[in-house]
Design an enzyme around this catalytic site. Structure first.
Site, PDB file in Angstrom:
ATOM      1  N   GLN A   1       0.811  -1.214   0.000  1.00 29.40           N
ATOM      2  CA  GLN A   1       0.000   0.000   0.000  1.00 29.40           C
ATOM      3  C   GLN A   1       0.843   1.261   0.000  1.00 29.40           C
ATOM      4  OE1 GLN A   1      -3.545  -0.267  -0.343  1.00 29.40           O
ATOM      5  NE2 GLN A   1      -2.666  -2.277  -0.833  1.00 29.40           N
TER       6      GLN A   1
ATOM      7  N   HIS B   1       1.360   3.185  -3.288  1.00 28.14           N
ATOM      8  CA  HIS B   1       0.333   4.031  -3.901  1.00 28.14           C
ATOM      9  C   HIS B   1       0.820   5.468  -4.069  1.00 28.14           C
ATOM     10  CE1 HIS B   1      -3.479   1.897  -4.528  1.00 28.14           C
ATOM     11  NE2 HIS B   1      -3.068   1.073  -3.582  1.00 28.14           N
TER      12      HIS B   1
ATOM     13  N   GLU C   1      -8.248   3.447   6.589  1.00 28.99           N
ATOM     14  CA  GLU C   1      -8.973   2.985   5.398  1.00 28.99           C
ATOM     15  C   GLU C   1      -8.984   1.456   5.325  1.00 28.99           C
ATOM     16  OE1 GLU C   1      -8.683   3.562   0.534  1.00 28.99           O
ATOM     17  OE2 GLU C   1      -6.935   3.954   1.788  1.00 28.99           O
ATOM     18  N   HIS C   2      -7.808   0.846   5.366  1.00 26.16           N
ATOM     19  CA  HIS C   2      -7.677  -0.614   5.318  1.00 26.16           C
ATOM     20  C   HIS C   2      -7.076  -1.111   6.623  1.00 26.16           C
ATOM     21  CE1 HIS C   2      -6.893   0.760   1.051  1.00 26.16           C
ATOM     22  NE2 HIS C   2      -7.901  -0.070   0.852  1.00 26.16           N
TER      23      HIS C   2
ATOM     24  N   ASP D   1      -8.295  -4.320  -3.198  1.00 24.46           N
ATOM     25  CA  ASP D   1      -8.008  -3.303  -4.205  1.00 24.46           C
ATOM     26  C   ASP D   1      -8.340  -3.781  -5.613  1.00 24.46           C
ATOM     27  OD1 ASP D   1      -7.089  -1.407  -2.444  1.00 24.46           O
ATOM     28  OD2 ASP D   1      -4.965  -1.827  -2.770  1.00 24.46           O
TER      29      ASP D   1
ATOM     30  N   HIS E   1     -49.240  25.620   9.328  1.00 28.24           N
ATOM     31  CA  HIS E   1     -49.195  24.164   9.453  1.00 28.24           C
ATOM     32  C   HIS E   1     -50.420  23.658  10.224  1.00 28.24           C
ATOM     33  CE1 HIS E   1     -45.018  24.784   8.303  1.00 28.24           C
ATOM     34  NE2 HIS E   1     -44.784  23.471   8.299  1.00 28.24           N
TER      35      HIS E   1
END
Length: 432
Positions: free
Chosen positions: A250, A253, A318-319, A352, A412
């Site tokens: 990762q 990335h 995230e992961h 992924d 109303h």
């Protein structure tokens, strides 16, 4: 107590974009809003060196491009998309529509209406992220979106054929070879040749992310995405080489992608660091993975798994990959994560690329309040009401009158009064 074997030396929680990025993006959006296609063409030529006669690919062009993709790649795309489609269909089936009679003649219901038009952005900068086509285009089509416009940039002046194939096979109704802010803005505001969409989905660089932020409200978006994150929870049973490989998977990335290890074993933590130091120099993506690890990598040693789960929830990564003796314990011990990957037979890279769950996930602690992209993001859950029993309508009318006047909403209240009066047989005092 937590022992930090490796600390991050750069900020990992700040804004994705700078003021300069925000200013540039704002100017591009305003220009495209004002000049339409002419502005889109100028920015594409400037940023991507790409200015074809038409950005939209014809059916013949798509067929010709797909013919250049190796047959095995096409088969792999179809296999992965079958996995993604199958999971998205299960998600859709879990979203029940219903109608209930809450009182005699009072019917309340819930429906799920798909968004009409979605713009799917598939990045192409460092890598041709064709998997993003599965996650955005295909998931939107499973939800029932009528029109999906898919955009991807050329890569160094070349057409990303495999990405085009993935978009087409996922069900894109239109494919534009167009990237960056100009693509996102064109889909959001509409031009002479690009139809306006109702929602934007898909990851991108800091400029694309900032464009989505600025356009949010005018159109919907999937979520605000920052750099990819991985957090591994490991105990003494984990293989330090496997942990190191997964962290680096990762980190590649981008140079700002955090890779974090929380472990109950100091020996394992030190072993992981040694393996990373040995593996990094030989990685073909070293120019991205090395600064990510050096600047944003962390290794924490904690007393027990309870502390590991608590600390992991603070990161809200995230992961989150769980490499422990009983990995499913995380399902009941953790709350804040984009996606869990349980056991050594599972890895974030599966999520992924191939396994079927959606890889567009919350970053920068956003897992505290949202999940990732899923079929439900492309649906609007709406309600409807119908009252067919006169007595029930009168009772609701009297209740509405009292409730509305308690808030000083006379108009109303009168809507309730007039319905009650039809059953009671006398006009309310204000109507006489």
């Amino acid at each position: 107590m937590s022992l930090e074997l490796k600390k991050a030396v750069a900020n990992t929680t700040g804004r994705t974009g700078s003021d300069a990025v925000a200013s540039t993006v704002s100017a591009v959006i305003a220009d495209i809003r004002d000049r339409g296609d002419a502005a889109v063409r100028e920015y594409s030529a400037r940023f991507d060196k790409w200015s074809p006669t038409e950005f939209r690919l014809s059916a013949e062009e798509i067929e010709r491009i797909i013919a250049t993709v190796p047959a095995r790649t096409i088969e792999d795309i179809k296999t992965v998309q079958a996995n993604v489609r199958g999971f998205a269909e299960k998600q859709l089936a879990s979203m029940l529509e219903f109608e209930v009679e809450t009182a005699p003649g009072v019917f309340l219901g819930q429906k799920h209406n798909p968004v009409d038009a979605v713009g799917a952005y598939v990045p192409g900068g460092r890598y041709p992220l064709l998997a993003s086509a599965h996650m955005t285009v295909l998931t939107a089509k499973v939800a029932g979106v009528k029109r999906v416009t898919a955009c991807t940039p050329p890569i160094r002046g070349e057409i990303p054929a495999a990405t085009i194939a993935a978009m087409h096979l996922a069900g894109a109704d239109e494919i534009l070879l167009l990237g960056g802010v100009q693509a996102v803005a064109a889909m959001a505001v509409g031009t002479e040749t690009v139809g306006r969409v109702d929602m934007l989905a898909g990851p991108g660089n800091a400029y694309v992310a900032e464009a989505k932020r600025q356009l949010f409200g005018e159109v919907g978006i999937d979520l605000f995405a920052g750099p990819t994150e991985i957090l591994v929870i490991a105990d003494h049973t984990a293989d330090p080489l496997l942990v190191a490989v997964d962290l680096l998977s990762q980190a590649e990335h981008g140079p700002d992608s955090p890779a974090i290890l929380i472990t109950t074993s100091e020996d394992l933590g030190r072993g992981v660091i040694e393996h990373i130091d040995r593996l990094l120099p030989g990685m073909s993506t070293k120019d991205l993975a090395e600064p990510a690890w050096n600047d944003h990598g962390q290794v924490h040693v904690v007393d027990d798994l309870a502390e590991a789960f608590r600390l992991a929830d603070e990161f809200a990564s995230e992961h989150v990959q769980v490499l422990t003796e009983n990995p499913r314990q995380a399902l009941t011990s953790m709350n804040h994560y984009g996606a869990l990957f349980l056991g050594e037979g599972t890895c974030v890279s599966y999520g992924d690329k191939v396994i079927g769950t959606n890889h567009t996930l919350p970053t920068r602690h956003a897992a505290r309040y949202t999940g990732g992209l899923w079929v439900g993001k492309f649906l609007r859950t709406v309600t409807y009401q119908e009252v067919t029993d006169a007595t029930s309508s009168a009772e609701l009318g009297e209740l509405c009158g009292r409730a509305a006047r308690a808030e000083s909403f006379e108009g109303h209240a009168r809507s309730g009064d007039i319905r009650a009066s039809r059953v009671r047989g006398e006009l309310p005092a204000w109507a006489e």
